[in-house]
Design a protein around this motif. Structure first.
Motif, mmCIF file in Angstrom:
data_model
loop_
_atom_site.group_PDB
_atom_site.id
_atom_site.type_symbol
_atom_site.label_atom_id
_atom_site.label_comp_id
_atom_site.label_asym_id
_atom_site.label_seq_id
_atom_site.Cartn_x
_atom_site.Cartn_y
_atom_site.Cartn_z
ATOM 1 N N VAL A 23 1.019 -1.341 0.012
ATOM 2 C CA VAL A 23 0.012 -0.227 -0.074
ATOM 3 C C VAL A 23 0.770 1.036 -0.057
ATOM 4 O O VAL A 23 0.349 2.360 -0.334
ATOM 5 C CB VAL A 23 -1.014 0.128 1.080
ATOM 6 C CG1 VAL A 23 -1.972 -1.096 1.201
ATOM 7 C CG2 VAL A 23 -0.221 -0.065 2.470
ATOM 8 N N ASN A 24 2.112 1.007 0.306
ATOM 9 C CA ASN A 24 3.075 2.474 0.482
ATOM 10 C C ASN A 24 4.448 2.063 0.598
ATOM 11 O O ASN A 24 4.766 0.959 1.101
ATOM 12 C CB ASN A 24 2.561 3.475 1.641
ATOM 13 C CG ASN A 24 3.187 4.589 1.549
ATOM 14 O OD1 ASN A 24 3.612 5.107 0.294
ATOM 15 N ND2 ASN A 24 3.480 5.105 2.547
ATOM 16 N N THR A 25 5.332 2.693 0.256
ATOM 17 C CA THR A 25 6.584 2.608 0.435
ATOM 18 C C THR A 25 7.444 4.206 0.951
ATOM 19 O O THR A 25 6.791 5.082 0.369
ATOM 20 C CB THR A 25 7.593 2.306 -0.648
ATOM 21 O OG1 THR A 25 7.283 3.033 -1.710
ATOM 22 C CG2 THR A 25 7.288 0.910 -1.204
ATOM 23 N N TYR A 26 8.282 3.960 1.895
ATOM 24 C CA TYR A 26 8.683 5.303 2.291
ATOM 25 C C TYR A 26 9.876 5.076 2.905
ATOM 26 O O TYR A 26 10.349 4.154 3.129
ATOM 27 C CB TYR A 26 7.678 6.059 3.300
ATOM 28 C CG TYR A 26 7.646 5.109 4.507
ATOM 29 C CD1 TYR A 26 8.182 5.657 5.721
ATOM 30 C CD2 TYR A 26 6.459 4.143 4.870
ATOM 31 C CE1 TYR A 26 8.100 4.892 6.748
ATOM 32 C CE2 TYR A 26 6.513 3.429 5.735
ATOM 33 C CZ TYR A 26 7.247 3.939 7.186
ATOM 34 O OH TYR A 26 7.109 3.128 8.302
ATOM 35 N N GLU A 27 10.744 6.135 3.245
ATOM 36 C CA GLU A 27 11.789 6.303 3.931
ATOM 37 C C GLU A 27 11.857 7.278 4.948
ATOM 38 O O GLU A 27 11.305 8.154 5.309
ATOM 39 C CB GLU A 27 12.917 6.916 2.669
ATOM 40 C CG GLU A 27 14.610 6.696 3.312
ATOM 41 C CD GLU A 27 15.579 7.053 2.246
ATOM 42 O OE1 GLU A 27 16.294 7.748 2.525
ATOM 43 O OE2 GLU A 27 15.379 6.579 1.100
#
Length: 205
Positions: A23-27
């Motif tokens: 549903v999402n990728t982030y750093e």
């Protein structure tokens, strides 16, 4: 206790599969506590000195609606030996496979490690493979073969130990036991003779 520690070590280190919808990728900048640092990748000398660093994360949802978050870190040449050097590529794949609940794209994520919300530790994603549906979970060949091989090796070691004990140790132990019994018998005999001699003096009194 030893078996429990071995089981926990294997459960953490061996690969597992989850079928999820990304549903999402982030750093995010992640603090590395001294005692939880072992649950994070340590691929180079610089990371040993850092108290925090940027870590990539992959957010996903299981078929039953439960959420799971994976970290995406290189393992390098360290343990476990997955030799993962393609963090950037995997992050791109995950971002490309983001989907919605209305139009899901199901993927099988191979990972190792644990998820614990209290300790803020996350399983490390190793690979992402698109699958047909939420029930299309790959068979974990590596873990199955490894555990069967380890069980066979443990059985082989146990049988060798029993044979070694029967042929080498038991005769020695039996000889020692016989020697101790003989010595004990001799001491008892001397004690009886001494007691008999003392009894003769008592009789004279």
């Amino acid at each position: 206790m030893l078996l429990a520690l071995l089981g926990a070590f294997l459960h953490y280190s061996l690969p597992q599969y989850d079928v999820v919808r990304i549903v999402n990728t982030y750093e995010k900048r992640q603090d590395l506590d001294d005692w939880t640092r072992i649950f994070w990748a340590d691929p180079d000398e610089q990371s040993r000195r850092l108290v925090n660093r940027d870590v990539q994360f992959i957010q996903a949802v299981r078929p039953d609606g439960r959420t799971i978050v994976y970290r995406n870190e290189d393992t390098g040449w360290g343990w476990p030996p997955y030799f993962k050097f393609d963090t950037a590529n995997l992050y791109t794949e995950a971002s490309d496979l983001v989907s919605t609940k209305a139009d899901p794209k199901w993927v099988a994520i191979m990972h190792f490690g644990w998820r614990n919300i209290f300790l803020s530790i996350f399983p490390n994603a190793i690979s992402i493979t698109p699958v047909e549906g939420p029930e299309d979970k790959p068979f974990n060949w590596f873990t199955s073969v490894f555990l069967v091989g380890m069980a066979l090796f443990a059985g082989y070691v146990y049988l060798r130990w029993r044979r070694f004990r029967r042929n080498r140790l038991d005769p020695v132990l039996e000889g020692v036991e016989e020697g101790l019994n003989a010595a004990s018998g001799a001491i008892s005999a001397r004690r009886s003779r001494l007691q008999a001699w003392l009894d003769t003096w008592k009789a004279k009194k």
